[in-house]
Design a protein around this motif. Structure first.
Motif, mmCIF file in Angstrom:
data_model
loop_
_atom_site.group_PDB
_atom_site.id
_atom_site.type_symbol
_atom_site.label_atom_id
_atom_site.label_comp_id
_atom_site.label_asym_id
_atom_site.label_seq_id
_atom_site.Cartn_x
_atom_site.Cartn_y
_atom_site.Cartn_z
ATOM 1 N N THR A 1 0.860 -1.184 0.000
ATOM 2 C CA THR A 1 0.000 0.000 0.000
ATOM 3 C C THR A 1 0.903 1.244 0.000
ATOM 4 O O THR A 1 0.955 1.987 0.976
ATOM 5 N N PRO A 2 1.618 1.475 -1.100
ATOM 6 C CA PRO A 2 2.584 2.576 -1.120
ATOM 7 C C PRO A 2 1.904 3.942 -1.071
ATOM 8 O O PRO A 2 0.727 4.077 -1.430
ATOM 9 N N ASP A 3 2.663 4.943 -0.642
ATOM 10 C CA ASP A 3 2.157 6.315 -0.640
ATOM 11 C C ASP A 3 1.656 6.668 -2.034
ATOM 12 O O ASP A 3 2.296 6.351 -3.035
ATOM 13 N N GLY A 4 0.528 7.307 -2.103
ATOM 14 C CA GLY A 4 -0.028 7.740 -3.379
ATOM 15 C C GLY A 4 -0.849 6.680 -4.094
ATOM 16 O O GLY A 4 -1.385 6.945 -5.167
ATOM 17 N N MET A 5 -0.960 5.491 -3.525
ATOM 18 C CA MET A 5 -1.758 4.449 -4.175
ATOM 19 C C MET A 5 -3.226 4.870 -4.199
ATOM 20 O O MET A 5 -3.764 5.329 -3.203
ATOM 21 N N THR A 6 -3.846 4.711 -5.351
ATOM 22 C CA THR A 6 -5.267 5.038 -5.459
ATOM 23 C C THR A 6 -6.134 3.792 -5.464
ATOM 24 O O THR A 6 -7.214 3.793 -4.893
ATOM 25 N N THR A 7 -5.683 2.740 -6.136
ATOM 26 C CA THR A 7 -6.450 1.507 -6.241
ATOM 27 C C THR A 7 -5.490 0.344 -6.418
ATOM 28 O O THR A 7 -4.423 0.501 -6.994
ATOM 29 N N ALA A 8 -5.897 -0.804 -5.949
ATOM 30 C CA ALA A 8 -5.178 -2.047 -6.215
ATOM 31 C C ALA A 8 -6.203 -3.086 -6.638
ATOM 32 O O ALA A 8 -7.362 -3.045 -6.205
ATOM 33 N N VAL B 1 -1.893 -5.989 -8.440
ATOM 34 C CA VAL B 1 -1.297 -4.800 -9.049
ATOM 35 C C VAL B 1 -1.927 -3.575 -8.403
ATOM 36 O O VAL B 1 -3.077 -3.618 -7.964
ATOM 37 N N ALA B 2 -1.155 -2.500 -8.316
ATOM 38 C CA ALA B 2 -1.665 -1.230 -7.777
ATOM 39 C C ALA B 2 -1.316 -0.117 -8.749
ATOM 40 O O ALA B 2 -0.438 -0.251 -9.606
ATOM 41 N N ILE B 3 -2.019 0.995 -8.591
ATOM 42 C CA ILE B 3 -1.757 2.191 -9.396
ATOM 43 C C ILE B 3 -1.702 3.383 -8.448
ATOM 44 O O ILE B 3 -2.434 3.432 -7.458
ATOM 45 N N THR B 4 -0.827 4.327 -8.756
ATOM 46 C CA THR B 4 -0.673 5.508 -7.917
ATOM 47 C C THR B 4 -1.321 6.720 -8.566
ATOM 48 O O THR B 4 -1.695 6.689 -9.735
ATOM 49 N N ARG B 5 -1.410 7.796 -7.773
ATOM 50 C CA ARG B 5 -1.986 9.055 -8.268
ATOM 51 C C ARG B 5 -1.300 9.554 -9.529
ATOM 52 O O ARG B 5 -1.928 10.159 -10.390
ATOM 53 N N ASP B 6 0.013 9.314 -9.628
ATOM 54 C CA ASP B 6 0.732 9.804 -10.813
ATOM 55 C C ASP B 6 0.769 8.748 -11.923
ATOM 56 O O ASP B 6 1.620 8.790 -12.812
ATOM 57 N N ARG C 1 3.754 -2.810 -7.701
ATOM 58 C CA ARG C 1 3.410 -3.989 -6.893
ATOM 59 C C ARG C 1 2.687 -5.070 -7.698
ATOM 60 O O ARG C 1 1.803 -5.754 -7.204
ATOM 61 N N LEU C 2 3.091 -5.219 -8.979
ATOM 62 C CA LEU C 2 2.516 -6.271 -9.815
ATOM 63 C C LEU C 2 3.248 -7.578 -9.538
ATOM 64 O O LEU C 2 4.474 -7.635 -9.618
ATOM 65 N N PHE C 3 2.484 -8.599 -9.193
ATOM 66 C CA PHE C 3 3.059 -9.934 -9.053
ATOM 67 C C PHE C 3 1.989 -10.981 -9.303
ATOM 68 O O PHE C 3 0.797 -10.726 -9.170
ATOM 69 N N VAL C 4 2.455 -12.149 -9.691
ATOM 70 C CA VAL C 4 1.604 -13.323 -9.878
ATOM 71 C C VAL C 4 2.284 -14.469 -9.142
ATOM 72 O O VAL C 4 3.495 -14.665 -9.273
ATOM 73 N N THR C 5 1.517 -15.217 -8.377
ATOM 74 C CA THR C 5 2.092 -16.333 -7.632
ATOM 75 C C THR C 5 2.654 -17.379 -8.594
ATOM 76 O O THR C 5 2.136 -17.543 -9.713
ATOM 77 N N PRO C 6 3.692 -18.073 -8.173
ATOM 78 C CA PRO C 6 4.290 -19.092 -9.059
ATOM 79 C C PRO C 6 3.278 -20.121 -9.572
ATOM 80 O O PRO C 6 3.321 -20.497 -10.748
ATOM 81 N N ALA C 7 2.357 -20.542 -8.737
ATOM 82 C CA ALA C 7 1.381 -21.558 -9.141
ATOM 83 C C ALA C 7 0.400 -21.058 -10.195
ATOM 84 O O ALA C 7 -0.218 -21.863 -10.896
ATOM 85 N N ALA C 8 0.243 -19.743 -10.336
ATOM 86 C CA ALA C 8 -0.744 -19.180 -11.265
ATOM 87 C C ALA C 8 -0.133 -18.670 -12.566
ATOM 88 O O ALA C 8 -0.855 -18.156 -13.421
ATOM 89 N N ASP D 1 -4.817 -5.109 -17.686
ATOM 90 C CA ASP D 1 -6.036 -4.630 -18.364
ATOM 91 C C ASP D 1 -6.940 -3.875 -17.392
ATOM 92 O O ASP D 1 -7.501 -2.828 -17.743
ATOM 93 N N ALA D 2 -7.089 -4.387 -16.180
ATOM 94 C CA ALA D 2 -7.932 -3.715 -15.184
ATOM 95 C C ALA D 2 -7.359 -2.340 -14.844
ATOM 96 O O ALA D 2 -8.099 -1.349 -14.766
ATOM 97 N N ALA D 3 -6.058 -2.276 -14.650
ATOM 98 C CA ALA D 3 -5.429 -0.992 -14.335
ATOM 99 C C ALA D 3 -5.552 -0.025 -15.503
ATOM 100 O O ALA D 3 -5.890 1.148 -15.315
ATOM 101 N N ARG D 4 -5.304 -0.503 -16.706
ATOM 102 C CA ARG D 4 -5.380 0.374 -17.878
ATOM 103 C C ARG D 4 -6.807 0.853 -18.139
ATOM 104 O O ARG D 4 -7.009 1.968 -18.610
ATOM 105 N N ALA D 5 -7.791 0.045 -17.808
ATOM 106 C CA ALA D 5 -9.191 0.441 -18.004
ATOM 107 C C ALA D 5 -9.616 1.525 -17.020
ATOM 108 O O ALA D 5 -10.631 2.184 -17.225
ATOM 109 N N SER D 6 -8.823 1.750 -15.977
ATOM 110 C CA SER D 6 -9.199 2.734 -14.958
ATOM 111 C C SER D 6 -8.911 4.175 -15.383
ATOM 112 O O SER D 6 -9.362 5.101 -14.726
ATOM 113 N N THR D 7 -8.183 4.353 -16.477
ATOM 114 C CA THR D 7 -7.844 5.701 -16.926
ATOM 115 C C THR D 7 -7.601 5.704 -18.433
ATOM 116 O O THR D 7 -7.049 4.733 -18.967
ATOM 117 N N PRO D 8 -7.988 6.791 -19.103
ATOM 118 C CA PRO D 8 -7.687 6.876 -20.535
ATOM 119 C C PRO D 8 -6.239 7.332 -20.790
ATOM 120 O O PRO D 8 -5.770 7.297 -21.927
#
Length: 144
Positions: free
Chosen positions: A40-47, A60-65, A70-77, A88-95
């Motif tokens: 939950t880094p400073d400036g995080m808006t959504t994860a 994955v998280a996205i910040t104000r700027d 903080r993008l990661f995928v577990t080894p099993a997945a 895709d979810a992060a990119r859909a949050s802003t144009p």
């Protein structure tokens, strides 16, 4: 698999998933004293989380700027498109274009971002040390 916004109640499961990633890949390079705060880094808006059967597969998280972090995928997945769906979810949050940094040691991550059309726009040295004990070389990318 579902992709959904992270809630405060999800944090313990995210820390558990991050621990599996750190054991497998040494990400993050240095295990944080407070992994929940690190997620939950400073400036995080959504994860966002990738969830299946109540297990966290990725994060994955996205910040104000508009920086992806903080993008990661577990080894099993891995190999199931989890990271791409989180992006895709992060990119859909802003144009607007997103940006991210990746260590030069993250060869698989670099190949992944470049395969998806992310463009390297520069490099710099980090304030933290890589596996060799040197300031990490960070590559800066912008989304397509």
């Amino acid at each position: 698999m579902d992709i959904r916004p992270r809630t405060p109640a999800d944090l313990p499961a995210c820390v558990e998933a991050l621990a599996a990633v750190q054991t497998a890949d040494r990400y993050p390079v240095n295990w944080p004293d407070d992994p929940g705060a690190w997620l939950t880094p400073d400036g995080m808006t959504t994860a966002w989380l990738a969830i299946e059967a109540d297990a966290v597969l990725g994060h994955v998280a996205i910040t104000r700027d508009l920086e992806l972090t903080r993008l990661f995928v577990t080894p099993a997945a891995r190999g199931r498109g989890v990271a791409a769906r989180l992006l895709d979810a992060a990119r859909a949050s802003t144009p607007l274009p997103l940006k991210l940094e990746v260590s030069s040691e993250g060869h698989a991550a670099i190949r992944f971002y470049e395969r998806l059309g992310w463009r390297r726009v520069g490099s710099s040295r980090a304030t933290w040390l890589n596996a060799a004990g040197e300031p990490a070389l960070l590559h800066h990318y912008v989304s397509p």
